[in-house]
Design an enzyme around this catalytic site. Structure first.
Site, PDB file in Angstrom:
ATOM      1  N   TYR A  94       0.840  -1.208   0.000  1.00  0.00           N
ATOM      2  CA  TYR A  94       0.000   0.000   0.000  1.00  0.00           C
ATOM      3  C   TYR A  94       0.870   1.251   0.000  1.00  0.00           C
ATOM      4  O   TYR A  94       2.035   1.226   0.414  1.00  0.00           O
ATOM      5  CB  TYR A  94      -0.941   0.013   1.213  1.00  0.00           C
ATOM      6  CG  TYR A  94      -0.267   0.220   2.551  1.00  0.00           C
ATOM      7  CD1 TYR A  94      -0.124   1.495   3.104  1.00  0.00           C
ATOM      8  CD2 TYR A  94       0.218  -0.860   3.284  1.00  0.00           C
ATOM      9  CE1 TYR A  94       0.481   1.683   4.334  1.00  0.00           C
ATOM     10  CE2 TYR A  94       0.814  -0.681   4.514  1.00  0.00           C
ATOM     11  CZ  TYR A  94       0.949   0.595   5.041  1.00  0.00           C
ATOM     12  OH  TYR A  94       1.549   0.778   6.258  1.00  0.00           O
ATOM     13  N   CYS A  95       0.291   2.339  -0.508  1.00  0.00           N
ATOM     14  CA  CYS A  95       0.912   3.666  -0.416  1.00  0.00           C
ATOM     15  C   CYS A  95      -0.135   4.601   0.162  1.00  0.00           C
ATOM     16  O   CYS A  95      -0.993   4.187   0.946  1.00  0.00           O
ATOM     17  CB  CYS A  95       1.465   4.121  -1.761  1.00  0.00           C
ATOM     18  SG  CYS A  95       0.257   4.180  -3.110  1.00  0.00           S
ATOM     19  N   TRP A  96      -0.096   5.875  -0.201  1.00  0.00           N
ATOM     20  CA  TRP A  96      -1.031   6.835   0.411  1.00  0.00           C
ATOM     21  C   TRP A  96      -2.472   6.605  -0.048  1.00  0.00           C
ATOM     22  O   TRP A  96      -3.390   6.502   0.754  1.00  0.00           O
ATOM     23  CB  TRP A  96      -0.570   8.251   0.092  1.00  0.00           C
ATOM     24  CG  TRP A  96      -1.450   9.326   0.671  1.00  0.00           C
ATOM     25  CD1 TRP A  96      -2.248  10.188  -0.011  1.00  0.00           C
ATOM     26  CD2 TRP A  96      -1.644   9.637   2.054  1.00  0.00           C
ATOM     27  NE1 TRP A  96      -2.924  11.024   0.845  1.00  0.00           N
ATOM     28  CE2 TRP A  96      -2.561  10.709   2.130  1.00  0.00           C
ATOM     29  CE3 TRP A  96      -1.126   9.117   3.243  1.00  0.00           C
ATOM     30  CZ2 TRP A  96      -2.981  11.266   3.329  1.00  0.00           C
ATOM     31  CZ3 TRP A  96      -1.533   9.676   4.447  1.00  0.00           C
ATOM     32  CH2 TRP A  96      -2.451  10.729   4.472  1.00  0.00           C
TER      33      TRP A  96
END
Length: 379
Positions: A94-96
């Protein structure tokens, strides 16, 4: 053969071998999914550089520069962190927002042969899930609240109960703070607000709502941390209260043993942000190498008087700090002024006797602070 699906939701987090946070280290430090490891595709400096290029030049130029940086970072992760991962490894990345950063890592992982998936909506989706989940989780708690004055060992009682299998919610432990009276843990900063709420969410998920949960009475704030309003309301509405009582002598004995680090360390005074200026002044002043806060601001006529005075000041400091109604310019109370004057006489008796008995001051009441108020806290 890898099972390449589309992005998965928050409800599937527990289905994977590893949670990989592809964001920058500073984003990870503020908060992250429980148990996630940080393998950034762009570090903080690189992320800032790409963002600047995007704003000042173009999206294409930002992607061109960023793509090279991402490739270099991914190559390093493959050679180091992921070097021993088997073909059956299933990471969730995941990222932002669940966009390019986590997407690029997932693409590389799938090309390698791993069944990597992307978290739909990224960290923002998880954060929204935490915020939405806390009120019902809190509402379902069967709280039993321990109450009592400072020094009645409430936290120690909770720890002993937890060791015997009771369900315990240690809010001060999560906040890394002993409450407004005794301040922050030495050498350990409090977590960011979002990280505290993630810890609380994780702890609540593990509790059995059919069994009682033991916790300590708290105000709306634990140091810099704000408790969720639902938790504050639930604590105050609880009718299952256990009053912990102890004699003043027992409380003092416990405080001297359990909070020994609070004794003479001037950094403890700086736990209260309103005292930072005084603390920094002391560090620069002439008394820094020969005196601590207690040398000048605590009685020298026995340990009992010393700790009674510290408890009295602790109460008023706690009250003022909790309700945020202290003056901008810190003022010493008359009682404490007298203690400080006595400390001057205690340490500098020979010099003071000469001044008091001199022809200039004979018969007058001489105040050390009147002439030397800046000595302890250089201004």
């Amino acid at each position: 053969m890898a099972n390449h699906r589309g992005p998965v939701g928050v409800e599937a987090i527990g289905d994977f071998d590893t949670l990989v946070d592809a964001r920058s280290p500073s984003e990870y430090a503020l908060d992250h999914l429980p148990g996630a490891v940080n393998h950034p595709v762009l570090n903080d400096e690189e992320r800032a550089l790409v963002g600047t290029i995007y704003k000042q030049k173009s999206a294409f130029e930002a992607r061109r520069i960023g793509g090279g940086l991402v490739a270099a970072n991914l190559g390093r992760h493959w050679a180091e962190a992921f070097a021993d991962k088997p073909e059956s490894w299933r990471p969730l990345v995941y990222c932002w927002r669940g966009g390019l950063r986590s997407g690029s890592m997932v693409t590389w992982m799938r090309m390698t042969g791993w069944d990597a998936q992307q978290l739909k909506g990224g960290y923002k989706a998880f954060r929204r899930h935490v915020v939405d989940s806390l009120p019902p989780l809190i509402h379902d708690l069967r709280l039993v609240v321990l109450c009592g004055q400072t020094g009645t060992a409430k936290t120690r009682i909770l720890q002993a109960m937890a060791a015997q299998g009771a369900q315990v919610l240690d809010l001060e432990g999560m906040a890394r703070h002993k409450g407004s009276m005794l301040g922050a843990w030495p050498g350990q900063p409090q977590p960011p607000q979002k990280q505290f709420e993630t810890q609380l969410y994780t702890a609540l998920q593990r509790l059995d709502p059919s069994r009682p949960v033991y916790t300590e009475s708290e105000s709306a704030r634990i140091g810099s941390i704000s408790l969720p309003l639902d938790m504050v309301a639930h604590l105050r509405a609880s009718t299952d209260l256990v009053e912990i009582d102890a004699s003043p002598e027992s409380r003092l004995d416990f405080l001297l043993r359990d909070y020994a680090y609070l004794g003479d360390d001037p950094a403890t005074c700086a736990n209260c942000h309103a005292m930072r200026e005084q603390y920094e002044g002391w560090q620069k002043g002439s008394h820094h190498d020969v005196a601590t806060c207690n040398s000048c601001h605590a009685p020298h006529d026995g340990i009992v008087h010393k700790y009674i005075n510290k408890a009295d000041n602790g109460f008023w400091h706690s009250l003022k700090f909790t309700f945020q109604n202290y003056p901008e310019n810190i003022q010493i109370r008359e009682h404490n002024r007298e203690i400080t004057e006595a400390a001057c006489l205690y340490c500098h008796a020979d010099y003071v006797d000469q001044a008091v008995n001199s022809s200039t001051h004979k018969g007058e009441t001489v105040s050390c602070i009147h002439c030397h108020d800046g000595v302890g806290h250089e201004r």
